[in-house]
Design a protein around this motif. Structure first.
Motif, PDB file in Angstrom:
ATOM      1  N   ASN A  97       0.862  -1.177   0.000  1.00  0.00           N
ATOM      2  CA  ASN A  97       0.000   0.000   0.000  1.00  0.00           C
ATOM      3  C   ASN A  97       0.900   1.229   0.000  1.00  0.00           C
ATOM      4  OD1 ASN A  97      -2.332  -1.622   0.424  1.00  0.00           O
ATOM      5  ND2 ASN A  97      -1.936  -1.635   2.611  1.00  0.00           N
ATOM      6  N   THR A  98       0.510   2.242  -0.775  1.00  0.00           N
ATOM      7  CA  THR A  98       1.237   3.510  -0.752  1.00  0.00           C
ATOM      8  C   THR A  98       0.222   4.647  -0.772  1.00  0.00           C
ATOM      9  OG1 THR A  98       1.400   3.651  -3.173  1.00  0.00           O
ATOM     10  CG2 THR A  98       3.225   2.572  -2.020  1.00  0.00           C
ATOM     11  N   LEU A  99       0.715   5.828  -0.441  1.00  0.00           N
ATOM     12  CA  LEU A  99      -0.108   7.023  -0.577  1.00  0.00           C
ATOM     13  C   LEU A  99       0.283   7.661  -1.899  1.00  0.00           C
ATOM     14  CD1 LEU A  99       0.205   8.042   3.139  1.00  0.00           C
ATOM     15  CD2 LEU A  99      -1.892   7.352   1.999  1.00  0.00           C
ATOM     16  N   LYS A 100       0.504   8.952  -1.921  1.00  0.00           N
ATOM     17  CA  LYS A 100       0.946   9.607  -3.153  1.00  0.00           C
ATOM     18  C   LYS A 100       2.464   9.484  -3.278  1.00  0.00           C
ATOM     19  CE  LYS A 100       0.550  13.971  -0.724  1.00  0.00           C
ATOM     20  NZ  LYS A 100      -0.102  15.255  -0.671  1.00  0.00           N
ATOM     21  N   PRO A 101       3.017   9.699  -4.477  1.00  0.00           N
ATOM     22  CA  PRO A 101       4.445   9.463  -4.686  1.00  0.00           C
ATOM     23  C   PRO A 101       5.357  10.338  -3.833  1.00  0.00           C
ATOM     24  CG  PRO A 101       3.431  10.424  -6.640  1.00  0.00           C
ATOM     25  CD  PRO A 101       2.321  10.092  -5.693  1.00  0.00           C
ATOM     26  N   SER A 102       4.881  11.498  -3.412  1.00  0.00           N
ATOM     27  CA  SER A 102       5.718  12.381  -2.601  1.00  0.00           C
ATOM     28  C   SER A 102       5.742  11.992  -1.125  1.00  0.00           C
ATOM     29  CB  SER A 102       5.236  13.826  -2.730  1.00  0.00           C
ATOM     30  OG  SER A 102       3.897  13.929  -2.271  1.00  0.00           O
ATOM     31  N   PHE A 103       4.924  11.020  -0.741  1.00  0.00           N
ATOM     32  CA  PHE A 103       4.824  10.595   0.653  1.00  0.00           C
ATOM     33  C   PHE A 103       5.705   9.371   0.851  1.00  0.00           C
ATOM     34  CE2 PHE A 103       2.627   9.274   4.539  1.00  0.00           C
ATOM     35  CZ  PHE A 103       2.360  10.495   5.130  1.00  0.00           C
ATOM     36  N   PRO A 104       6.804   9.478   1.591  1.00  0.00           N
ATOM     37  CA  PRO A 104       7.787   8.386   1.690  1.00  0.00           C
ATOM     38  C   PRO A 104       7.363   7.250   2.622  1.00  0.00           C
ATOM     39  CG  PRO A 104       8.486  10.200   3.064  1.00  0.00           C
ATOM     40  CD  PRO A 104       7.219  10.646   2.373  1.00  0.00           C
ATOM     41  N   PHE A 105       6.518   6.386   2.086  1.00  0.00           N
ATOM     42  CA  PHE A 105       5.957   5.328   2.918  1.00  0.00           C
ATOM     43  C   PHE A 105       5.469   4.186   2.030  1.00  0.00           C
ATOM     44  CE2 PHE A 105       2.137   3.315   4.586  1.00  0.00           C
ATOM     45  CZ  PHE A 105       2.512   2.962   5.867  1.00  0.00           C
ATOM     46  N   VAL A 106       5.868   2.964   2.379  1.00  0.00           N
ATOM     47  CA  VAL A 106       5.335   1.771   1.718  1.00  0.00           C
ATOM     48  C   VAL A 106       4.951   0.783   2.810  1.00  0.00           C
ATOM     49  CG1 VAL A 106       5.823  -0.204   0.227  1.00  0.00           C
ATOM     50  CG2 VAL A 106       6.731   2.046  -0.373  1.00  0.00           C
ATOM     51  N   GLY A 107       3.723   0.323   2.758  1.00  0.00           N
ATOM     52  CA  GLY A 107       3.276  -0.742   3.647  1.00  0.00           C
ATOM     53  C   GLY A 107       3.362  -2.058   2.881  1.00  0.00           C
ATOM     54  N   LEU A 108       4.480  -2.763   3.044  1.00  0.00           N
ATOM     55  CA  LEU A 108       4.644  -4.060   2.368  1.00  0.00           C
ATOM     56  C   LEU A 108       3.704  -5.068   2.998  1.00  0.00           C
ATOM     57  CD1 LEU A 108       8.481  -4.796   2.018  1.00  0.00           C
ATOM     58  CD2 LEU A 108       6.795  -4.638   0.181  1.00  0.00           C
ATOM     59  N   ILE A 109       2.878  -5.676   2.197  1.00  0.00           N
ATOM     60  CA  ILE A 109       1.991  -6.702   2.720  1.00  0.00           C
ATOM     61  C   ILE A 109       2.826  -7.971   2.864  1.00  0.00           C
ATOM     62  CG2 ILE A 109      -0.115  -8.026   2.306  1.00  0.00           C
ATOM     63  CD1 ILE A 109      -1.156  -5.466   0.885  1.00  0.00           C
ATOM     64  N   GLU A 110       2.774  -8.576   4.027  1.00  0.00           N
ATOM     65  CA  GLU A 110       3.701  -9.670   4.337  1.00  0.00           C
ATOM     66  C   GLU A 110       3.603 -10.853   3.389  1.00  0.00           C
ATOM     67  OE1 GLU A 110       4.352 -10.861   8.388  1.00  0.00           O
ATOM     68  OE2 GLU A 110       4.214  -8.792   9.096  1.00  0.00           O
ATOM     69  N   THR A 111       2.474 -11.014   2.683  1.00  0.00           N
ATOM     70  CA  THR A 111       2.400 -12.113   1.713  1.00  0.00           C
ATOM     71  C   THR A 111       3.360 -11.901   0.548  1.00  0.00           C
ATOM     72  OG1 THR A 111       0.513 -11.026   0.665  1.00  0.00           O
ATOM     73  CG2 THR A 111       0.029 -12.802   2.239  1.00  0.00           C
ATOM     74  N   ALA A 112       3.868 -10.688   0.356  1.00  0.00           N
ATOM     75  CA  ALA A 112       4.849 -10.410  -0.704  1.00  0.00           C
ATOM     76  C   ALA A 112       6.274 -10.693  -0.241  1.00  0.00           C
ATOM     77  CB  ALA A 112       4.730  -8.960  -1.161  1.00  0.00           C
ATOM     78  N   ILE A 113       6.455 -10.904   1.038  1.00  0.00           N
ATOM     79  CA  ILE A 113       7.774 -11.224   1.591  1.00  0.00           C
ATOM     80  C   ILE A 113       7.923 -12.741   1.599  1.00  0.00           C
ATOM     81  CG2 ILE A 113       9.275 -11.041   3.619  1.00  0.00           C
ATOM     82  CD1 ILE A 113       7.664  -8.487   4.381  1.00  0.00           C
ATOM     83  N   ALA A 114       9.071 -13.225   1.136  1.00  0.00           N
ATOM     84  CA  ALA A 114       9.303 -14.672   1.098  1.00  0.00           C
ATOM     85  C   ALA A 114       9.024 -15.276   2.475  1.00  0.00           C
ATOM     86  CB  ALA A 114      10.737 -14.956   0.673  1.00  0.00           C
ATOM     87  N   PRO A 115       8.334 -16.409   2.527  1.00  0.00           N
ATOM     88  CA  PRO A 115       7.963 -16.998   3.822  1.00  0.00           C
ATOM     89  C   PRO A 115       9.141 -17.166   4.783  1.00  0.00           C
ATOM     90  CG  PRO A 115       6.855 -18.159   2.053  1.00  0.00           C
ATOM     91  CD  PRO A 115       7.821 -17.195   1.403  1.00  0.00           C
ATOM     92  N   GLU A 116      10.302 -17.526   4.273  1.00  0.00           N
ATOM     93  CA  GLU A 116      11.453 -17.728   5.150  1.00  0.00           C
ATOM     94  C   GLU A 116      11.969 -16.423   5.758  1.00  0.00           C
ATOM     95  OE1 GLU A 116      13.023 -17.641   0.842  1.00  0.00           O
ATOM     96  OE2 GLU A 116      11.295 -18.486   1.895  1.00  0.00           O
ATOM     97  N   ASP A 117      11.582 -15.282   5.180  1.00  0.00           N
ATOM     98  CA  ASP A 117      12.004 -13.983   5.713  1.00  0.00           C
ATOM     99  C   ASP A 117      10.961 -13.340   6.621  1.00  0.00           C
ATOM    100  OD1 ASP A 117      14.371 -14.238   4.322  1.00  0.00           O
ATOM    101  OD2 ASP A 117      13.769 -12.936   2.667  1.00  0.00           O
ATOM    102  N   ARG A 118       9.773 -13.925   6.724  1.00  0.00           N
ATOM    103  CA  ARG A 118       8.695 -13.385   7.561  1.00  0.00           C
ATOM    104  C   ARG A 118       8.863 -13.850   9.004  1.00  0.00           C
ATOM    105  NH1 ARG A 118       3.736 -15.635   4.341  1.00  0.00           N
ATOM    106  NH2 ARG A 118       4.635 -15.262   2.302  1.00  0.00           N
ATOM    107  N   THR A 119       9.932 -13.406   9.646  1.00  0.00           N
ATOM    108  CA  THR A 119      10.210 -13.826  11.019  1.00  0.00           C
ATOM    109  C   THR A 119      10.330 -12.612  11.920  1.00  0.00           C
ATOM    110  OG1 THR A 119      12.610 -13.737  10.707  1.00  0.00           O
ATOM    111  CG2 THR A 119      11.507 -15.826  10.142  1.00  0.00           C
TER     112      THR A 119
END
Length: 192
Positions: A97-119
């Motif tokens: 999830n992101t807001l507008k491009p000038s807003f420095p923030f990304v909410g990575l949804i954990e399903t996009a992170i490799a399972p072995e790295d979701r610790t």
């Protein structure tokens, strides 16, 4: 430095997030109606927690790089002014999830992170459960008693301010240098 490997379920989209430590991000579970509506557009059974939450790791845009499959990244917005909600068009994996491009923030949804790295070692503990009133079924009492949303919100705001001041809002992997989304957002009726 920790490298979080990013990929969609089918492997067409791959990338990484470089985070100095778990403390450099912010881990939350969000139960808001919009996160639930986004999940319902994709594969809710693969996204939502048992209480209908979305696990998110919040990072700076510059920490994320895509190595392949950018052409498969798609965007939904629940309203014309709502969050940009990114997913893999190839396999419906939610990405961020992101807001507008000038807003420095990304909410990575954990399903996009490799399972072995979701610790906890890589992402840290869940710091808060946002919008717990929308959890279904209701969250256990021990989670509700220890839930600290306001300290987490202050932490996020300080991180965003720091990312803005240190230039970590660019490059943004979801917007081109002119601030245009890498995929034209589709505005959907989330009441369907």
């Amino acid at each position: 430095m920790t490298t979080l490997h990013l990929r969609c379920a089918c492997g067409e989209i791959q990338g990484k997030a470089e985070v100095p430590s778990p403390e450099s991000g912010n881990r939350v579970v969000c139960y808001c109606k919009d996160c639930q509506a986004f999940a319902m557009q994709l594969q809710p059974e693969k996204i939502l927690t048992p209480h209908r939450g979305t696990a998110i790791f919040q990072v700076s845009p510059s920490s994320i790089q895509w190595h392949q499959g950018v052409e498969h990244i798609r965007c939904l917005r629940l309203t014309a002014a709502g969050l940009h909600r990114w997913y893999a068009g190839c396999c419906q994996t939610p990405l961020a999830n992101t807001l507008k491009p000038s807003f420095p923030f990304v909410g990575l949804i954990e399903t996009a992170i490799a399972p072995e790295d979701r610790t906890d070692k890589n992402l840290g503990p869940v710091r808060a459960h946002a919008y717990p009133q929308h959890a279904n079924p209701r969250l256990p009492q021990d989670i509700l008693q220890h839930n600290r949303v306001w300290p987490m919100m202050i932490r996020v705001m300080l991180k965003i301010l720091g990312w803005k001041l240190t230039g970590k809002g660019k490059p943004n992997p979801f917007f081109d240098p002119k601030g245009q989304p890498v995929s034209q957002p589709e505005v959907i009726d989330s009441t369907r």
